[in-house]
Scaffold this active site. Sequence first.
Site, mmCIF file in Angstrom:
data_model
loop_
_atom_site.group_PDB
_atom_site.id
_atom_site.type_symbol
_atom_site.label_atom_id
_atom_site.label_comp_id
_atom_site.label_asym_id
_atom_site.label_seq_id
_atom_site.Cartn_x
_atom_site.Cartn_y
_atom_site.Cartn_z
ATOM 1 N N HIS A 104 0.833 -1.204 0.000
ATOM 2 C CA HIS A 104 0.000 0.000 0.000
ATOM 3 C C HIS A 104 0.862 1.246 0.000
ATOM 4 C CE1 HIS A 104 0.658 -1.256 4.179
ATOM 5 N NE2 HIS A 104 0.701 0.022 4.483
ATOM 6 N N HIS A 106 0.720 5.243 1.079
ATOM 7 C CA HIS A 106 0.025 6.308 1.814
ATOM 8 C C HIS A 106 0.057 7.567 0.954
ATOM 9 C CE1 HIS A 106 0.144 4.242 5.820
ATOM 10 N NE2 HIS A 106 1.165 3.629 5.253
HETATM 11 P P1 AMP Z 1 1.862 0.498 7.378
HETATM 12 O O1 AMP Z 1 1.805 -0.994 7.080
HETATM 13 O O2 AMP Z 1 2.908 0.853 8.404
HETATM 14 O O3 AMP Z 1 1.992 1.337 6.150
HETATM 15 O O4 AMP Z 1 0.511 0.893 8.114
HETATM 16 C C1 AMP Z 1 -0.737 0.364 7.787
HETATM 17 C C2 AMP Z 1 -1.756 1.468 7.639
HETATM 18 O O5 AMP Z 1 -3.012 0.856 7.446
HETATM 19 C C3 AMP Z 1 -1.890 2.412 8.867
HETATM 20 O O6 AMP Z 1 -1.798 3.762 8.429
HETATM 21 C C4 AMP Z 1 -3.293 2.088 9.389
HETATM 22 O O7 AMP Z 1 -3.927 3.214 9.932
HETATM 23 C C5 AMP Z 1 -3.998 1.576 8.148
HETATM 24 N N1 AMP Z 1 -5.109 0.657 8.402
HETATM 25 C C6 AMP Z 1 -5.094 -0.447 9.181
HETATM 26 N N2 AMP Z 1 -6.285 -1.080 9.145
HETATM 27 C C7 AMP Z 1 -7.061 -0.360 8.286
HETATM 28 C C8 AMP Z 1 -8.402 -0.482 7.823
HETATM 29 N N3 AMP Z 1 -9.197 -1.494 8.208
HETATM 30 N N4 AMP Z 1 -8.876 0.436 6.953
HETATM 31 C C9 AMP Z 1 -8.095 1.463 6.552
HETATM 32 N N5 AMP Z 1 -6.831 1.640 6.956
HETATM 33 C C10 AMP Z 1 -6.318 0.754 7.808
#
Ligand code: AMP
Length: 143
Positions: A104, A106
């Site tokens: 993903h 951001h």
């Molecule tokens: P990272 O793997 O460090 O990039 O972080 C994972 C991101 O996913 C974080 O910013 C969380 O806030 C986000 N996140 C986790 N669960 C969900 C969800 N169910 N829906 C949307 N965002 C999510």
Amino acid sequence: MTAAYDPNNIFAKILRGEIPSHKICEDDESFAFMDIMPRGPGHSLVIPKKPARNILDVDPTSLAAVMRTVQKVGRAAMKAFDAQGLTVQQFNEVEGGQVVFHLHFHVMPRFAGIALKPPAGPMESPEVLAENAARIKAALEKS
Ligand code: AMP
């Protein structure tokens, strides 16, 4: 060597419609939705539909399609929130800061003099997430 892709990660469940999300847009290769713990107004995530753990194992064609959506959503989010800047972040493996093991990006609108909030902050309300998704969607439709 990266670990195998786990099809039960939370973003795979979102893609399969098993858990809800605040969708912005999708095409054959990519899906964009609001981050549930935003680090600033309009923080969204763009993911490939094709399974990929992170940037180390993603198929390059899928990655290119995701980046097209990152650019589209980033431009629209800047317009929707009247932002002056845009931060795009992506983490790989635990040591690289990755928490969810489906690739993903951001996409975070940025504002003069305002720092990003720390990661893993409070969850945003569904009402605000829905409204912010609608704002970005409207900007996309105008582009
Ligand atoms: P990272 O793997 O460090 O990039 O972080 C994972 C991101 O996913 C974080 O910013 C969380 O806030 C986000 N996140 C986790 N669960 C969900 C969800 N169910 N829906 C949307 N965002 C999510």
